[in-house]
Scaffold this motif. Structure first.
Motif, PDB file in Angstrom:
ATOM      1  N   ASP A 350    -106.000  65.660  -1.998  1.00 15.87           N
ATOM      2  CA  ASP A 350    -105.415  64.340  -1.756  1.00 15.87           C
ATOM      3  C   ASP A 350    -104.007  64.535  -1.192  1.00 15.87           C
ATOM      4  N   VAL A 351    -103.934  64.674   0.129  1.00 17.08           N
ATOM      5  CA  VAL A 351    -102.646  64.945   0.755  1.00 17.08           C
ATOM      6  C   VAL A 351    -101.713  63.740   0.653  1.00 17.08           C
ATOM      7  N   TYR A 352    -102.275  62.549   0.540  1.00 13.42           N
ATOM      8  CA  TYR A 352    -101.436  61.358   0.386  1.00 13.42           C
ATOM      9  C   TYR A 352    -100.728  61.354  -0.962  1.00 13.42           C
ATOM     10  N   ALA A 353    -101.453  61.746  -2.000  1.00 11.92           N
ATOM     11  CA  ALA A 353    -100.844  61.791  -3.328  1.00 11.92           C
ATOM     12  C   ALA A 353     -99.727  62.825  -3.366  1.00 11.92           C
ATOM     13  N   LEU A 354     -99.966  63.994  -2.740  1.00 12.63           N
ATOM     14  CA  LEU A 354     -98.952  65.034  -2.758  1.00 12.63           C
ATOM     15  C   LEU A 354     -97.708  64.589  -1.984  1.00 12.63           C
ATOM     16  N   ALA A 355     -97.910  64.033  -0.771  1.00 14.51           N
ATOM     17  CA  ALA A 355     -96.769  63.597   0.034  1.00 14.51           C
ATOM     18  C   ALA A 355     -96.028  62.451  -0.647  1.00 14.51           C
ATOM     19  N   GLY A 356     -96.780  61.520  -1.226  1.00 21.03           N
ATOM     20  CA  GLY A 356     -96.149  60.385  -1.890  1.00 21.03           C
ATOM     21  C   GLY A 356     -95.284  60.820  -3.058  1.00 21.03           C
ATOM     22  N   ALA A 357     -95.704  61.872  -3.743  1.00 19.37           N
ATOM     23  CA  ALA A 357     -94.930  62.369  -4.894  1.00 19.37           C
ATOM     24  C   ALA A 357     -93.603  62.988  -4.464  1.00 19.37           C
ATOM     25  N   GLN A 358     -93.478  63.324  -3.161  1.00 20.60           N
ATOM     26  CA  GLN A 358     -92.234  63.926  -2.672  1.00 20.60           C
ATOM     27  C   GLN A 358     -91.197  62.887  -2.273  1.00 20.60           C
ATOM     28  N   VAL A 359     -91.597  61.645  -2.093  1.00 20.38           N
ATOM     29  CA  VAL A 359     -90.655  60.622  -1.631  1.00 20.38           C
ATOM     30  C   VAL A 359     -89.443  60.482  -2.555  1.00 20.38           C
ATOM     31  N   PRO A 360     -89.634  60.431  -3.876  1.00 18.23           N
ATOM     32  CA  PRO A 360     -88.453  60.324  -4.750  1.00 18.23           C
ATOM     33  C   PRO A 360     -87.535  61.544  -4.684  1.00 18.23           C
ATOM     34  N   ASN A 361     -88.042  62.651  -4.127  1.00 20.72           N
ATOM     35  CA  ASN A 361     -87.249  63.879  -4.056  1.00 20.72           C
ATOM     36  C   ASN A 361     -86.490  64.028  -2.742  1.00 20.72           C
ATOM     37  N   ILE A 362     -86.615  63.056  -1.839  1.00 19.33           N
ATOM     38  CA  ILE A 362     -85.878  63.142  -0.576  1.00 19.33           C
ATOM     39  C   ILE A 362     -84.384  63.065  -0.866  1.00 19.33           C
ATOM     40  N   ALA A 363     -83.635  64.016  -0.338  1.00 17.37           N
ATOM     41  CA  ALA A 363     -82.187  64.058  -0.565  1.00 17.37           C
ATOM     42  C   ALA A 363     -81.536  62.786  -0.030  1.00 17.37           C
ATOM     43  N   GLU A 364     -80.768  62.131  -0.875  1.00 17.32           N
ATOM     44  CA  GLU A 364     -80.101  60.900  -0.465  1.00 17.32           C
ATOM     45  C   GLU A 364     -78.733  61.195   0.138  1.00 17.32           C
ATOM     46  N   GLY A 365     -78.150  60.192   0.753  1.00 17.34           N
ATOM     47  CA  GLY A 365     -76.829  60.349   1.335  1.00 17.34           C
ATOM     48  C   GLY A 365     -76.837  60.832   2.768  1.00 17.34           C
ATOM     49  N   TRP A 366     -78.024  60.935   3.374  1.00 14.67           N
ATOM     50  CA  TRP A 366     -78.105  61.391   4.766  1.00 14.67           C
ATOM     51  C   TRP A 366     -77.802  60.212   5.693  1.00 14.67           C
ATOM     52  N   THR A 367     -76.948  60.454   6.674  1.00 13.24           N
ATOM     53  CA  THR A 367     -76.559  59.431   7.636  1.00 13.24           C
ATOM     54  C   THR A 367     -76.837  59.935   9.048  1.00 13.24           C
ATOM     55  N   TRP A 368     -77.379  59.075   9.885  1.00  8.43           N
ATOM     56  CA  TRP A 368     -77.516  59.401  11.299  1.00  8.43           C
ATOM     57  C   TRP A 368     -76.330  58.826  12.047  1.00  8.43           C
ATOM     58  N   SER A 369     -75.880  59.528  13.063  1.00  9.85           N
ATOM     59  CA  SER A 369     -74.698  59.084  13.792  1.00  9.85           C
ATOM     60  C   SER A 369     -75.066  58.068  14.861  1.00  9.85           C
ATOM     61  N   PRO A 370     -74.071  57.367  15.424  1.00 10.06           N
ATOM     62  CA  PRO A 370     -74.352  56.410  16.487  1.00 10.06           C
ATOM     63  C   PRO A 370     -74.611  57.069  17.837  1.00 10.06           C
ATOM     64  N   VAL A 371     -74.556  58.413  17.887  1.00 10.59           N
ATOM     65  CA  VAL A 371     -74.798  59.103  19.156  1.00 10.59           C
ATOM     66  C   VAL A 371     -75.834  60.213  18.992  1.00 10.59           C
TER      67      VAL A 371
END
Length: 416
Positions: A350-371
């Protein structure tokens, strides 16, 4: 250092003010026009236009039209890529003939916002986004304390590997990059240098960005009224010195692998991405729906976007071909997405279950620049050259210089 919401808001507002592009970001002016009928009627539906390069979106728009007689969506396919669809959207907005709704990748959102190409959709989409988007994704469409788009999918990075080759070389599934490096050396030694599992570094800036994010890097941040570029930070340097023996992808890669290697059914599996000591991951890709600046049918556009991002029928229509493994940002839609994907290629995993379980582990605070869009073009070219030498660090140095120049060329302030 992770930027605070206030500092990011200040820098965005300063960018907007200096360019005199976004009245809404400065004063919160309501741009809804009296011609916005919103719901229309079956006899005379409100007609909106929608541009996208992504597979399945035409079928999704057709499904919406079949179930919403008061609103008619006209879908148009545009090219993918920085010099394709994004350029087309930008020119259309500036010429006054833009579609009402567009798809954007998350890294493109700040660029479009600071150029004044998107509508401040806080009124139309703010509550919607707040209700379903994970924090790590919501922050990518909420800039300057305002909502500019609604997330569709999320791409936590994961590891894809050949189970038969891992067994052949006696490799245990690594959970850290140190274990991963040891496994790579084991394969190299056992095969006398002739074999590697898959190596996916290449010229893909998004993959490098996700790995750097996981390692704790923050390529862009806002301080006071200025932007800071830090592409060449120590965390990114650590990533460029690593070696890979498996395919580093994201949640959406399962569909790509199945399509690319049809003869290897049953030999692939997915696992959490190895980490640097703390179980966090980066994110690659992911897209959102946005309303363009001058749309006179924002209410109808928002109704379509709400359906596209939160209704299971939208997911089923878009993924019906069974070739995509896109992971909806709205957790409640993942079961519907899973139902369209044949997991036999992954031996029933169940690749969806595995990928979904990683969402809470995504490192926060990432910002993309305007360029970042223009910076990406520079880095892609440099990565292409680096593949011949194996030394990728100069590509990041080129990205650092390109981002700093682009920020000042845009008329924005650069923090040193």
């Amino acid at each position: 250092m992770q930027p605070s919401p206030r500092s990011f808001s200040t820098a965005l507002a300063a960018a907007v003010a200096s360019l005199a592009l976004l009245v809404t970001a400065c004063g919160g002016e309501d741009t809804t026009t009296t011609s916005d009928a919103g719901t229309g009627s079956a006899a005379k539906p409100v007609e909106i236009t929608y541009w996208s390069w992504m597979p399945g979106t035409a079928d999704m728009a057709a499904a919406f039209n079949a179930s919403h007689p008061n609103i008619k969506v006209t879908h148009a396919e545009i090219p993918a890529g920085l010099n394709g669809g994004y350029d087309k959207i930008s020119k259309a907005v500036k010429a006054g003939n833009a579609p009402d709704v567009v798809n954007l990748e998350y890294q493109a959102v700040p660029d479009f916002v600071t150029q004044g190409l998107l509508r401040d959709s806080s009124t139309e989409l703010g509550e919607l986004v707040e209700g379903y988007a994970p924090e790590s994704v919501k922050s990518l469409v909420t800039l300057g304390d305002r909502t500019w788009a609604a997330p569709y999918d999320v791409g936590p990075q994961t590891l894809y590997y050949r189970t038969d080759l891992f067994e052949q070389y006696g490799i245990e599934l690594p959970t850290t990059w140190a274990e991963f490096r040891a496994a790579a050396e084991k394969v190299k030694t056992a095969s006398k240098g002739r074999a590697r599992l898959l190596d996916f570094w290449g010229d893909d800036t998004a993959t490098w960005a996700g790995l750097s994010q996981q390692a704790g890097a923050r390529w862009y941040s806002a301080t006071s009224d200025a932007w800071k570029v830090n592409i060449t930070d120590p965390a990114t340097k650590a990533v460029t010195d690593s070696k890979a023996i498996a395919l580093i992808g994201a949640s959406w890669s399962a569909g790509s692998i199945k399509t690319t290697y049809p003869g290897q059914a049953g030999k692939w599996a997915e696992a959490p991405l190895p980490h640097w000591g703390t179980p966090v991951t980066g994110a690659v890709g992911g897209s959102a729906f946005a309303i363009t600046k001058d749309s006179e049918k924002a209410e109808a556009a928002a109704r379509f976007i709400a359906w596209a991002t939160t209704d299971s029928k939208a997911v089923e229509a878009r993924l019906a071909a069974g070739t995509s493994s896109g992971l909806p940002a709205a957790e409640k839609l993942r079961a519907a997405a899973r139902s369209t994907f044949d997991t036999s290629f992954f031996a029933g995993q169940d690749v969806y279950a595995l990928a979904g379980a990683q969402v809470p582990n995504i490192a926060e605070g990432w910002t993309w620049s305007p360029v970042h869009n223009s910076t990406t073009m520079t880095m892609q070219a440099a990565f292409g050259k680096a593949q011949k030498t194996g030394d990728f660090w100069p590509a990041f140095q080129a990205g650092q210089a390109a981002a700093e120049k682009a920020i000042t060329d845009r008329g924005l302030k650069l923090a040193r």
